[in-house]
Design a protein around this motif. Structure first.
Motif, PDB file in Angstrom:
ATOM      1  N   SER A 424       0.779  -1.144  -0.083  1.00 36.44           N
ATOM      2  CA  SER A 424      -0.234  -0.128   0.076  1.00 36.44           C
ATOM      3  C   SER A 424       0.823   1.239   0.136  1.00 36.44           C
ATOM      4  O   SER A 424       0.447   2.207  -0.616  1.00 36.44           O
ATOM      5  CB  SER A 424      -0.870  -0.010   1.058  1.00 36.44           C
ATOM      6  N   MET A 484      -4.083   3.755 -11.287  1.00 35.38           N
ATOM      7  CA  MET A 484      -4.711   4.016 -10.360  1.00 35.38           C
ATOM      8  C   MET A 484      -6.176   3.737 -10.564  1.00 35.38           C
ATOM      9  O   MET A 484      -6.926   4.096 -11.602  1.00 35.38           O
ATOM     10  CB  MET A 484      -4.786   5.436  -9.437  1.00 35.38           C
ATOM     11  N   LYS A 485      -6.841   3.057  -9.508  1.00 34.67           N
ATOM     12  CA  LYS A 485      -8.267   2.713  -9.752  1.00 34.67           C
ATOM     13  C   LYS A 485      -9.248   3.973  -9.403  1.00 34.67           C
ATOM     14  O   LYS A 485      -8.850   4.659  -8.628  1.00 34.67           O
ATOM     15  CB  LYS A 485      -8.594   1.582  -8.805  1.00 34.67           C
ATOM     16  N   ARG A 486     -10.083   3.883 -10.368  1.00 36.19           N
ATOM     17  CA  ARG A 486     -11.030   4.992 -10.082  1.00 36.19           C
ATOM     18  C   ARG A 486     -12.068   4.887  -8.831  1.00 36.19           C
ATOM     19  O   ARG A 486     -12.470   3.713  -8.731  1.00 36.19           O
ATOM     20  CB  ARG A 486     -11.939   5.260 -11.428  1.00 36.19           C
ATOM     21  N   GLY A 487     -12.284   5.777  -8.116  1.00 35.68           N
ATOM     22  CA  GLY A 487     -13.272   5.581  -7.160  1.00 35.68           C
ATOM     23  C   GLY A 487     -14.823   5.286  -7.445  1.00 35.68           C
ATOM     24  O   GLY A 487     -15.389   4.448  -6.700  1.00 35.68           O
ATOM     25  N   GLN A 488     -15.052   5.496  -8.760  1.00 32.53           N
ATOM     26  CA  GLN A 488     -16.493   5.554  -9.248  1.00 32.53           C
ATOM     27  C   GLN A 488     -16.454   5.175 -10.543  1.00 32.53           C
ATOM     28  O   GLN A 488     -15.476   5.799 -11.204  1.00 32.53           O
ATOM     29  CB  GLN A 488     -17.377   6.798  -9.142  1.00 32.53           C
ATOM     30  N   PRO A 489     -17.244   4.331 -11.387  1.00 39.15           N
ATOM     31  CA  PRO A 489     -16.987   3.993 -12.733  1.00 39.15           C
ATOM     32  C   PRO A 489     -17.674   5.238 -13.574  1.00 39.15           C
ATOM     33  O   PRO A 489     -18.363   5.852 -12.973  1.00 39.15           O
ATOM     34  CB  PRO A 489     -17.806   3.035 -12.941  1.00 39.15           C
TER      35      PRO A 489
END
Length: 807
Positions: A424, A484-489
Motif C-alpha cells: 500500500s 490508479m483505480k477510479r473511485g467510481q465508474p
C-alpha cells in the motif's frame, strides 16, 4: 564522501566490479557522483633504468641519458631509448619512471612527442612526482630502490591503481559517512558479505594521569558521554605507506601517525577522534563546559577564534581552552614529532550544539560534518578501543585504563513491521521473510515483527521508515507503473471549482484579445498602495523582504503600471498587459478577491499605410471588459454607472454592474496616478471582479440547446431628440425593456450632435438613432403587433430620457 575500492574491501568481501558497485550504490540512494581510476591516467608510466647519463654537448644543465625500457611489460624484451633530461639527480644507474612518446602527462597537461632539444634527439621523459601528480616535488626525477622490478607499471608498484569513489550522502544517512556503513548497505543488497568488526578491549596497565569531567548542564544536552585514555611511550613519526596512500587517494594530507590514525577512523568507521599532547595539558584534567564568552582559541587550522557564551569548549584543569568540542582541536595541545605521551579522546557531541557553534564560527571540518549529522552514540568506547590498538601497533607505547564521564545515549526504540503495508505504501510485493532478512542485514534487531533500529540509524523514526528501508534494499527500480483505480465508474466529476474555471476562462479570453500576461508580486510599497485605496496597517507585512514590498496590494493595477513604466523606459511605448490574481482589502484570510485586470497604453495598432493606427481610448477598455464578462457567463443586460474609485479619471470611466453588484470597472487611469507611477499616458484599463459574476441558475456540464426561430425577424429604426448630456445607454436600456419577449437586441447606429444638430433641433440637443430587432417566437408578427411594440418603445425611451421622437 570519498573512499577507495581497497578500503571498501576491508569491510566488504565482494568480487563486484567498480561499475557494479557504482550502479548499486546509486540505486540504494547513495548517489555516486564520480569514480576516479588512477590506473587509467598513469598506466603508460613504467619503471626504467638509466644505462648511462652524460653531459649534453650544447647545454650545461641538461644530460643525455640512455634509458632501458620495457614498453609492453617485463615479459617482453628491453628497448633502449635516448632521453634528454634536465633533472639534477639524473645519473648512470638510476632507477626511475619513464613515459614514452604519446603519453599524456597529467601534472603538466602535455602530450609527449619525439623532439630535438639543443640538437639532440629525445624520445620520452624521465618523470618527477609532480608530473605524476603525486606531490608538489619537482626538484628531481623519481628515484626508486635497486630492487624495483624493471618494466612494471609504476601504478602497480606503488599501489596507485585503487579506484576512488565519490558518493553524495544525504543528511538523513549519517551512518553512510563511514565506509562500513556503505559496505553494510551493499551487503544487504547482496553484493558481498559484511566482514565482522572484531573489537578486543585493550587492557590498561596504569591509571590515567588525565581525568575527564562534563559540566552538569551539558550532560543532558551537549555532551552525554566523554571517554579517553592516556598512551605513553609513543613514537609519532610518519604513518605507514599504506595509510598515507589511502588518505592521499581521498584528498587528505598525511601529517603524522597519530593524526592519520584519527582520520582513518573518521572516514572508515564514522568515528571522529582527537589526540591531546599530555605534556601540554595542565592540571591533570580535561573538562567539557559551556564557554563564558570572550575566550580565544588558536585552532589547528592556524586561525584564532573568539567564543561566544554557551558554545561548548574543552579546557584543561587550569581553565585554558584546548579544543572546540566536536569541531576542531587547539594548536596549543596538538601533537608534534616530539610528542611521547598522548590522551586519545572519543566522545559523543550533540548535533544541534555542534552545528550552531560551527555555523557561528564559520568552521568546516570532517568532525563537525559528522557530529552535526549524528554519529553512533554506542560506538564511543568501542571506537576508542580500536583506535588504541592501532596506536599501539603503529606508534608503540602502553595504554592506561579508560576514563569516562557520562553514559552512552539511550536510543532504544522499536516499531512494528507491517509486511502488507509495503504494497500500500510503496506498491511492491515483497515476501515477509525477505523483509525481515533485509532489516536484519541492516543491523535491526528483530523480535517477531517488532524491529529495533540500530544505534547508528537516528533517521529511522517510525513504521514508514522500516518500509522505506525494505523498499530501498529491494530496489525501487523494480517498481512497475500501474494506473490508479477510479473511485467510481464512468466519467469522473469535475475537480475545478466554478471560480477556478472562470479564472482560467478569463485568462484565456484576455490573452486571445492580444494582451501579454504579467505575474507581479502580491506585495507593493506603501506609497503605491495608498494611491489605490490601500496601505493600511491591516495589510502591512510584518517582515518584508524589501521596503518596496511592505504591503499587500489592494488592486492589480499598481503592478501592471510598474511593469508598463519599466517597458516604456526601454522604448516599448505600445503596451497591452494583463494579470489575473488576488487583491486584498484586509489582512484576514477571507479579505481578498480575484481580479482580471487589463492595461492598454499607446496605439491600438502598429503603423501601416492604411491609417488604422489610433490612440487607445475608453471604449477599447469597455469592449474588452464586456468580452471578458461574456466569456464568464455574465448577463447581456447590465447597467453602466459613473461612481468609480479615485484612481480612475472622472467622466472617462464607468462601472458595469447588476444593481448594487459591481462586475467590472473600465476607463482611463487618472493622470495623477500615472504621474506618481512614472507612466507616460494616457492609459486605459479594465478590472473584472470574477467572483461577482452571478452563476447560472441551471447547472449542467453541457451547453444549453441552441434556441433558433424559423420566423423572420423585423428591424425598426427610431430617432430621438434628447438633451446633449443624455447617455445613449439610457435610451438603449429603456428600449430593451419595452418588451422582453419580442425585443432581441437594441443598438445605436447613429448620433447627430454638434453645432449643426443644435441649429436644427435647438440648443443643447442631439439626436440618437436606435435599431430594434423584433424576433417572433410563435407566429409571424402582424403590422398591428409591430405598431404596438413600437409605441411601447417610444413611450419608454421618451420617459427615460425626456426626449421626443424625431420627426
Amino acid at each position: 564522501m570519498k573512499f577507495t575500492l581497497s578500503w571498501l574491501h576491508d569491510h566488504l568481501d565482494t568480487s563486484a566490479t567498480v561499475a557494479e558497485i557504482s550502479e548499486t550504490l546509486t540505486d540504494l540512494g547513495l548517489e555516486v557522483e564520480r569514480v576516479e581510476d588512477p590506473a587509467a591516467a598513469l598506466s603508460a608510466f613504467r619503471i626504467c633504468r638509466v644505462i648511462e647519463a652524460v653531459q649534453h654537448p650544447n647545454a650545461d644543465r641538461l644530460r643525455v641519458c640512455r634509458v632501458a625500457t620495457w614498453p609492453d611489460g617485463p615479459e617482453t624484451g628491453m628497448v633502449e631509448v635516448q632521453v634528454v633530461c634536465g633533472a639534477p639527480n639524473a645519473r648512470t644507474g638510476l632507477i626511475g619512471v619513464f613515459a614514452p612518446p604519446g603519453t599524456h602527462v597529467p601534472g603538466t597537461g602535455v602530450d609527449l612527442k619525439p623532439g630535438v632539444i639543443r640538437g639532440v634527439e629525445s624520445n620520452g621523459m624521465l618523470c618527477s612526482e609532480r608530473e605524476l601528480m603525486l606531490s608538489d616535488n619537482h626538484d628531481g626525477i623519481i628515484e626508486l630502490p635497486e630492487d624495483a622490478p624493471m618494466g612494471v607499471r609504476f601504478v602497480d608498484y606503488r599501489g596507485l591503481n585503487d579506484p576512488v569513489f565519490e558518493v553524495k550522502v544525504t543528511p538523513n544517512r549519517p551512518d553512510a559517512l563511514g565506509i562500513r556503513g556503505i559496505a553494510r548497505d551493499l551487503a544487504a543488497r547482496g553484493l558481498g558479505r559484511l566482514k565482522p568488526l572484531e573489537i578486543v578491549p585493550v587492557q590498561g596497565s596504569f591509571d590515567s594521569p588525565v581525568g575527564v569531567r562534563i559540566a552538569p548542564s551539558l550532560k543532558a544536552k551537549g555532551c552525554p558521554h566523554f571517554a579517553g585514555r592516556v598512551i605513553r611511550g609513543v613514537r609519532n613519526g610518519p604513518s605507514p605507506d599504506w595509510l598515507q596512500n589511502r588518505l592521499k587517494a581521498i584528498g587528505l594530507r598525511p601529517i603524522s601517525a597519530l593524526v592519520d590514525i584519527t582520520n582513518f577512523f573518521t572516514i572508515g568507521l564514522n568515528r571522529p577522534l582527537h589526540v591531546f599532547d599530555v605534556a601540554k595539558v595542565r592540571g591533570g584534567m580535561l573538562q567539557i563546559h559551556p564557554a563564558e564568552g570572550g575566550e580565544d582559541l588558536l585552532a589547528l587550522d592556524g586561525r584564532t577564534y573568539r567564543l561566544a557564551a554557551d558554545q561548548m569548549l574543552i579546557s584543561d584543569g587550569e581553565g585554558t581552552p584546548e579544543s572546540l568540542a566536536g569541531i576542531m582541536g587547539g594548536e596549543a595541545s596538538g601533537c608534534t614529532a616530539e610528542t611521547t605521551e598522548v590522551f586519545l579522546e572519543s566522545a559523543y557531541w550533540d548535533p544541534i550544539t555542534v552545528a550552531a557553534t560551527g555555523r557561528a564560527l564559520k568552521i568546516n571540518s570532517d568532525a563537525r560534518y559528522r557530529f552535526e549529522r549524528g554519529v553512533d552514540p554506542a560506538f564511543t568506547v568501542p571506537g576508542l578501543e580500536l583506535a588504541t590498538r592501532m596506536v599501539l601497533d603503529l606508534c608503540g607505547g602502553e595504554a592506561s585504563h579508560v576514563v569516562q564521564d557520562g553514559a552512552p545515549l539511550d536510543t532504544t526504540r522499536a516499531y512494528r513491521l507491517d509486511p502488507a503495508r509495503v504494497i500500500s505504501l510503496v506498491g511492491m510485493d515483497i515476501p515477509e521473510g525477505e523483509q525481515i532478512r533485509t532489516l536484519t542485514a541492516l543491523g535491526f534487531t528483530m523480535d517477531g515483527l517488532m524491529a529495533t533500529p540500530p544505534s547508528w540509524r537516528p533517521d529511522v523514526l517510525g513504521e514508514a521508515d522500516l518500509i522505506e528501508e525494505v523498499a530501498r534494499i529491494a530496489s525501487l527500480a523494480r517498481l512497475k507503473g500501474a494506473a490508479m483505480k477510479r473511485g467510481q465508474p464512468g466519467v469522473p466529476k469535475p475537480i475545478l471549482t466554478p471560480l477556478q474555471v472562470r479564472e482560467k476562462a478569463a485568462r484565456r479570453t484576455i490573452a486571445a484579445l492580444g494582451y501579454n500576461e504579467c505575474v507581479t508580486y502580491s506585495f507593493i510599497d506603501a506609497r503605491a498602495a495608498m494611491l489605490f485605496g490601500g496601505g493600511t496597517e491591516a495589510v502591512r507585512v510584518e517582515n518584508p523582504i524589501s521596503s518596496e514590498m511592505s504591503h499587500l496590494r489592494p488592486d492589480l493595477l499598481p503592478g501592471l503600471l510598474s511593469a508598463a513604466a519599466r517597458n516604456q523606459a526601454r522604448g516599448f511605448m505600445d503596451l497591452a498587459l494583463f494579470e489575473v490574481g488576488p487583491a486584498f482589502q484586509g489582512g484576514e484570510p477571507g479579505d481578498q478577491h480575484l481580479q482580471a485586470t487589463g492595461l492598454l497604453i499607446g496605439a491600438s495598432a502598429p503603423r501601416d499605410p492604411y491609417g488604422s493606427r489610433r490612440p487607445v481610448d475608453v471604449f477599447d477598455a469597455k469592449a474588452d471588459a464586456e468580452a471578458v464578462l461574456a466569456a464568464l457567463g455574465a448577463p447581456a443586460r447590465t447597467q453602466i454607472g459613473r461612481k468609480v474609485p479615485g484612481w480612475w479619471h472622472p467622466g472617462r470611466a464607468g462601472v458595469i454592474g447588476l444593481g448594487p453588484n459591481t462586475l467590472a470597472t473600465f476607463g482611463e487611469v487618472h493622470p495623477r496616478i500615472l504621474a506618481a507611477m512614472g507612466v507616460k499616458g494616457p492609459a486605459v484599463a479594465f478590472s473584472v471582479l470574477v467572483a461577482n459574476v452571478p452563476l447560472p441558475k441551471a447547472k449542467s456540464p453541457v451547453r444549453p440547446a441552441l434556441t433558433i426561430s424559423d420566423l423572420q425577424a423585423v428591424d425598426r429604426d427610431f430617432a430621438f431628440v434628447v438633451d446633449a448630456r443624455v447617455e445613449a445607454i439610457s435610451a438603449v436600456n429603456a428600449a430593451q425593456g419595452a418588451d422582453n419577449a419580442l425585443i432581441e437586441s437594441v443598438r445605436v447606429f447613429d448620433q447627430f450632435a454638434g453645432e449643426k444638430a443644435e441649429a436644427q433641433m435647438g440648443a443643447g440637443k442631439k439626436s440618437i438613432a436606435l435599431t430594434v430587432r423584433l424576433q417572433p417566437v410563435a407566429t409571424t408578427l402582424t403590422e398591428a403587433e409591430i405598431e404596438a411594440v413600437s409605441k411601447k418603445i417610444i413611450e419608454k425611451v421618451t420617459k427615460a430620457t425626456g426626449g421626443t421622437l424625431r420627426g
